[in-house]
Scaffold this motif. Structure first.
Motif, PDB file in Angstrom:
ATOM      1  N   ARG A 168       3.008   7.672  13.019  1.00  0.00           N
ATOM      2  CA  ARG A 168       3.001   8.338  11.715  1.00  0.00           C
ATOM      3  C   ARG A 168       3.686   7.468  10.658  1.00  0.00           C
ATOM      4  O   ARG A 168       3.230   7.389   9.502  1.00  0.00           O
ATOM      5  CB  ARG A 168       3.687   9.705  11.821  1.00  0.00           C
ATOM      6  N   THR A 169       4.785   6.815  11.042  1.00  0.00           N
ATOM      7  CA  THR A 169       5.487   5.921  10.113  1.00  0.00           C
ATOM      8  C   THR A 169       4.586   4.777   9.667  1.00  0.00           C
ATOM      9  O   THR A 169       4.549   4.409   8.485  1.00  0.00           O
ATOM     10  CB  THR A 169       6.758   5.360  10.781  1.00  0.00           C
ATOM     11  N   ASP A 220       9.175   7.494  21.394  1.00  0.00           N
ATOM     12  CA  ASP A 220       9.139   7.355  19.939  1.00  0.00           C
ATOM     13  C   ASP A 220       7.775   6.947  19.399  1.00  0.00           C
ATOM     14  O   ASP A 220       7.603   6.822  18.183  1.00  0.00           O
ATOM     15  CB  ASP A 220      10.176   6.312  19.502  1.00  0.00           C
ATOM     16  N   LYS A 221       6.797   6.739  20.262  1.00  0.00           N
ATOM     17  CA  LYS A 221       5.519   6.189  19.808  1.00  0.00           C
ATOM     18  C   LYS A 221       4.754   7.121  18.858  1.00  0.00           C
ATOM     19  O   LYS A 221       4.202   6.646  17.851  1.00  0.00           O
ATOM     20  CB  LYS A 221       4.664   5.794  21.007  1.00  0.00           C
ATOM     21  N   SER A 281       2.126 -17.870   9.652  1.00  0.00           N
ATOM     22  CA  SER A 281       3.229 -17.043  10.149  1.00  0.00           C
ATOM     23  C   SER A 281       2.747 -15.616  10.275  1.00  0.00           C
ATOM     24  O   SER A 281       2.132 -15.078   9.356  1.00  0.00           O
ATOM     25  CB  SER A 281       4.423 -17.108   9.189  1.00  0.00           C
ATOM     26  N   GLN A 282       3.021 -15.008  11.436  1.00  0.00           N
ATOM     27  CA  GLN A 282       2.638 -13.614  11.680  1.00  0.00           C
ATOM     28  C   GLN A 282       3.918 -12.864  12.041  1.00  0.00           C
ATOM     29  O   GLN A 282       4.437 -12.985  13.138  1.00  0.00           O
ATOM     30  CB  GLN A 282       1.609 -13.531  12.802  1.00  0.00           C
ATOM     31  N   LEU A 283       4.426 -12.115  11.075  1.00  0.00           N
ATOM     32  CA  LEU A 283       5.723 -11.457  11.233  1.00  0.00           C
ATOM     33  C   LEU A 283       5.552 -10.115  11.928  1.00  0.00           C
ATOM     34  O   LEU A 283       4.897  -9.207  11.414  1.00  0.00           O
ATOM     35  CB  LEU A 283       6.376 -11.268   9.866  1.00  0.00           C
ATOM     36  N   SER A 284       6.163  -9.990  13.097  1.00  0.00           N
ATOM     37  CA  SER A 284       6.112  -8.747  13.869  1.00  0.00           C
ATOM     38  C   SER A 284       7.264  -7.834  13.455  1.00  0.00           C
ATOM     39  O   SER A 284       8.420  -8.261  13.406  1.00  0.00           O
ATOM     40  CB  SER A 284       6.216  -9.060  15.369  1.00  0.00           C
ATOM     41  N   VAL A 285       6.928  -6.562  13.165  1.00  0.00           N
ATOM     42  CA  VAL A 285       7.912  -5.608  12.670  1.00  0.00           C
ATOM     43  C   VAL A 285       7.811  -4.309  13.483  1.00  0.00           C
ATOM     44  O   VAL A 285       6.701  -3.820  13.709  1.00  0.00           O
ATOM     45  CB  VAL A 285       7.661  -5.268  11.178  1.00  0.00           C
ATOM     46  N   PRO A 286       8.934  -3.750  13.918  1.00  0.00           N
ATOM     47  CA  PRO A 286       8.869  -2.471  14.641  1.00  0.00           C
ATOM     48  C   PRO A 286       8.220  -1.383  13.785  1.00  0.00           C
ATOM     49  O   PRO A 286       8.634  -1.146  12.649  1.00  0.00           O
ATOM     50  CB  PRO A 286      10.337  -2.146  14.929  1.00  0.00           C
ATOM     51  N   GLY A 287       7.213  -0.738  14.333  1.00  0.00           N
ATOM     52  CA  GLY A 287       6.528   0.298  13.587  1.00  0.00           C
ATOM     53  C   GLY A 287       7.343   1.547  13.368  1.00  0.00           C
ATOM     54  O   GLY A 287       6.955   2.419  12.583  1.00  0.00           O
ATOM     55  N   LEU A 334      -5.456   3.839  18.065  1.00  0.00           N
ATOM     56  CA  LEU A 334      -6.620   3.259  17.411  1.00  0.00           C
ATOM     57  C   LEU A 334      -7.263   4.250  16.443  1.00  0.00           C
ATOM     58  O   LEU A 334      -7.522   3.919  15.275  1.00  0.00           O
ATOM     59  CB  LEU A 334      -7.638   2.818  18.461  1.00  0.00           C
ATOM     60  N   VAL A 335      -7.507   5.453  16.913  1.00  0.00           N
ATOM     61  CA  VAL A 335      -8.232   6.425  16.100  1.00  0.00           C
ATOM     62  C   VAL A 335      -7.411   6.858  14.887  1.00  0.00           C
ATOM     63  O   VAL A 335      -7.906   6.862  13.747  1.00  0.00           O
ATOM     64  CB  VAL A 335      -8.639   7.644  16.947  1.00  0.00           C
ATOM     65  N   GLU A 336      -6.166   7.204  15.084  1.00  0.00           N
ATOM     66  CA  GLU A 336      -5.365   7.715  13.969  1.00  0.00           C
ATOM     67  C   GLU A 336      -5.074   6.624  12.945  1.00  0.00           C
ATOM     68  O   GLU A 336      -5.165   6.857  11.730  1.00  0.00           O
ATOM     69  CB  GLU A 336      -4.070   8.339  14.486  1.00  0.00           C
ATOM     70  N   VAL A 337      -4.729   5.442  13.404  1.00  0.00           N
ATOM     71  CA  VAL A 337      -4.411   4.361  12.464  1.00  0.00           C
ATOM     72  C   VAL A 337      -5.654   3.939  11.688  1.00  0.00           C
ATOM     73  O   VAL A 337      -5.619   3.762  10.462  1.00  0.00           O
ATOM     74  CB  VAL A 337      -3.787   3.158  13.206  1.00  0.00           C
ATOM     75  N   ALA A 338      -6.786   3.788  12.389  1.00  0.00           N
ATOM     76  CA  ALA A 338      -8.003   3.345  11.709  1.00  0.00           C
ATOM     77  C   ALA A 338      -8.546   4.420  10.774  1.00  0.00           C
ATOM     78  O   ALA A 338      -9.056   4.107   9.693  1.00  0.00           O
ATOM     79  CB  ALA A 338      -9.063   2.965  12.740  1.00  0.00           C
ATOM     80  N   GLU A 339      -8.454   5.690  11.163  1.00  0.00           N
ATOM     81  CA  GLU A 339      -8.992   6.761  10.329  1.00  0.00           C
ATOM     82  C   GLU A 339      -8.092   7.103   9.143  1.00  0.00           C
ATOM     83  O   GLU A 339      -8.574   7.417   8.056  1.00  0.00           O
ATOM     84  CB  GLU A 339      -9.210   8.018  11.164  1.00  0.00           C
ATOM     85  N   GLN A 340      -6.781   7.024   9.349  1.00  0.00           N
ATOM     86  CA  GLN A 340      -5.857   7.528   8.344  1.00  0.00           C
ATOM     87  C   GLN A 340      -5.096   6.437   7.601  1.00  0.00           C
ATOM     88  O   GLN A 340      -4.423   6.725   6.607  1.00  0.00           O
ATOM     89  CB  GLN A 340      -4.841   8.471   9.010  1.00  0.00           C
ATOM     90  N   GLY A 341      -5.191   5.192   8.057  1.00  0.00           N
ATOM     91  CA  GLY A 341      -4.359   4.142   7.493  1.00  0.00           C
ATOM     92  C   GLY A 341      -4.809   3.595   6.153  1.00  0.00           C
ATOM     93  O   GLY A 341      -4.066   2.836   5.531  1.00  0.00           O
ATOM     94  N   GLY A 342      -6.008   3.951   5.713  1.00  0.00           N
ATOM     95  CA  GLY A 342      -6.467   3.455   4.420  1.00  0.00           C
ATOM     96  C   GLY A 342      -6.959   2.018   4.491  1.00  0.00           C
ATOM     97  O   GLY A 342      -6.908   1.361   5.532  1.00  0.00           O
ATOM     98  N   ASP A 343      -7.410   1.518   3.352  1.00  0.00           N
ATOM     99  CA  ASP A 343      -8.026   0.198   3.313  1.00  0.00           C
ATOM    100  C   ASP A 343      -7.039  -0.962   3.263  1.00  0.00           C
ATOM    101  O   ASP A 343      -7.455  -2.113   3.177  1.00  0.00           O
ATOM    102  CB  ASP A 343      -8.985   0.111   2.118  1.00  0.00           C
ATOM    103  N   ARG A 344      -5.746  -0.704   3.332  1.00  0.00           N
ATOM    104  CA  ARG A 344      -4.802  -1.829   3.425  1.00  0.00           C
ATOM    105  C   ARG A 344      -4.655  -2.308   4.853  1.00  0.00           C
ATOM    106  O   ARG A 344      -4.035  -3.331   5.110  1.00  0.00           O
ATOM    107  CB  ARG A 344      -3.432  -1.426   2.852  1.00  0.00           C
ATOM    108  N   LEU A 345      -5.240  -1.591   5.785  1.00  0.00           N
ATOM    109  CA  LEU A 345      -5.278  -2.054   7.168  1.00  0.00           C
ATOM    110  C   LEU A 345      -6.405  -3.067   7.309  1.00  0.00           C
ATOM    111  O   LEU A 345      -7.579  -2.743   7.129  1.00  0.00           O
ATOM    112  CB  LEU A 345      -5.508  -0.874   8.121  1.00  0.00           C
ATOM    113  N   ASP A 346      -6.052  -4.299   7.636  1.00  0.00           N
ATOM    114  CA  ASP A 346      -7.036  -5.370   7.767  1.00  0.00           C
ATOM    115  C   ASP A 346      -7.410  -5.658   9.209  1.00  0.00           C
ATOM    116  O   ASP A 346      -8.566  -5.967   9.508  1.00  0.00           O
ATOM    117  CB  ASP A 346      -6.485  -6.663   7.145  1.00  0.00           C
TER     118      ASP A 346
END
Length: 320
Positions: free
Chosen positions: A53-54, A47-48, A12-18, A85-97
């Motif tokens: 940021r959220t 709103d993107k 199951s891959q649950l899609s959630v509004p960012g 890509l750049v902001e999420v990968a650079e700032q999202g921390g190691d919980r981003l898989d």
């Protein structure tokens, strides 16, 4: 650099509004194998930036436990992709898989993402990020073999039924559901009536994706079933995908997760049957017998391989 693809559960891959912190926190406590924070279709263009940021804050602050976390960025042909890509990968921390990429059309799209992520990882020292790729266009399906094999960073291929239908000009507004006009008339009954029999307009697409994915060693995952109140329809859609060889399916509502986890998990009787096949093989080997039989039936090598796959999957899911 070489990578070993993780063997992640992906029923199951649950899609959630960012854009919704409340929905994100709720999803983190769900039973979904993978939670995907969506910056694409679930977020209006104005709103993107705020949604981005959220998502970054949620990756850092929410307790995700052992759950796999993915972020769907915007497509490569939009003005939002690079910053996503750049902001999420650079700032999202190691919980981003994982990064989910919509509307992948050719292998060159994957090469670009692979290079960018590799440079981000080297610059920041963060852990490796895998790629999930959506096949949502006629061009993407035409190039699906090359796309699936474009990078060892690729972990899964996903079918996007809504955008794919638009891409090929299909006469439907359904997403993942039946297409009433894709039918044939049966033979007349005693009263001369001829009932239509629905066919599956997506069978070729799904079979094409699953073969490309398995050949490349990546997970095939079916797309969403939009009518989240139709549990029976969801179950049959998932059963079709599972029968074809898919690992799992998208959920667009938390209420769909339990059904998907059940359908894409081996049933206890299936696991037991597979174990008995392997036990029969082991006994035959101990006794020096070339033939293997179970319950009065001969077991061939194909049955043994199927049993091995079944037991291994059950182990990954903690069911055996």
């Amino acid at each position: 650099m070489t990578f070993e693809r993780p063997a992640r559960p992906n029923r199951s891959q649950l899609s959630v509004p960012g854009s919704s912190s409340r929905f994100i926190e709720k999803a983190a406590g769900s039973a979904a194998d993978i939670v995907m924070l969506d910056l694409e279709d679930a977020v209006a263009p104005p709103d993107k930036p705020a949604a981005r940021r959220t998502v970054i804050e949620a990756l850092r602050d929410v307790d995700w436990g052992a759950r796999t976390v993915s972020v769907r960025i915007n497509a490569l042909d939009t003005p939002f992709m690079y910053r996503d890509l750049v902001e999420v990968a650079e700032q999202g921390g190691d919980r981003l898989d994982l990064i989910m990429v919509p509307k992948v059309n050719k292998a060159a799209d994957v090469h670009l993402l692979d290079v960018l992520l590799g440079q981000i990882e080297m610059a920041t020292g963060r852990k490796r990020i895998g790629l999930e790729l959506q096949i949502e266009t006629a061009e993407g399906l035409q190039n699906v073999d090359a796309i699936a094999a474009a990078s060892p960073r690729v972990e899964s291929l996903h079918f996007g039924p809504g955008d794919f239908a638009a891409s090929i000009g299909a006469r439907t507004t359904s997403i993942g559901g039946p297409v009433p006009d894709y039918a044939v008339l049966g033979e007349p009954d005693g009263a001369g009536r001829r009932d239509p029999h629905l066919a599956d307009p997506w069978h070729y697409v799904l079979a094409r994706i699953v073969v490309a994915a398995r050949a490349a060693g990546v997970r095939p995952v079916d797309g969403p079933y939009a009518d989240f109140k139709d549990e029976e329809g969801l179950r049959w859609s998932a059963r079709r995908a599972a029968a074809l060889g898919f690992e799992g399916k998208w959920a667009i509502h938390p209420g769909q997760v339990e059904t998907l986890n059940t359908v894409f998990s081996p049933a206890p009787e299936e696991i037991e049957r597979a174990r008995r096949i392997l036990d029969a093989l082991a006994e035959a080997e101990r006794e020096g017998r070339g033939a293997v039989a179970l319950d009065g039936r001969m077991i061939d090598l194909a049955s043994i391989r199927q049993a091995q796959v079944m037991v291994e999957k059950a182990k990954r899911l903690g069911l055996a």
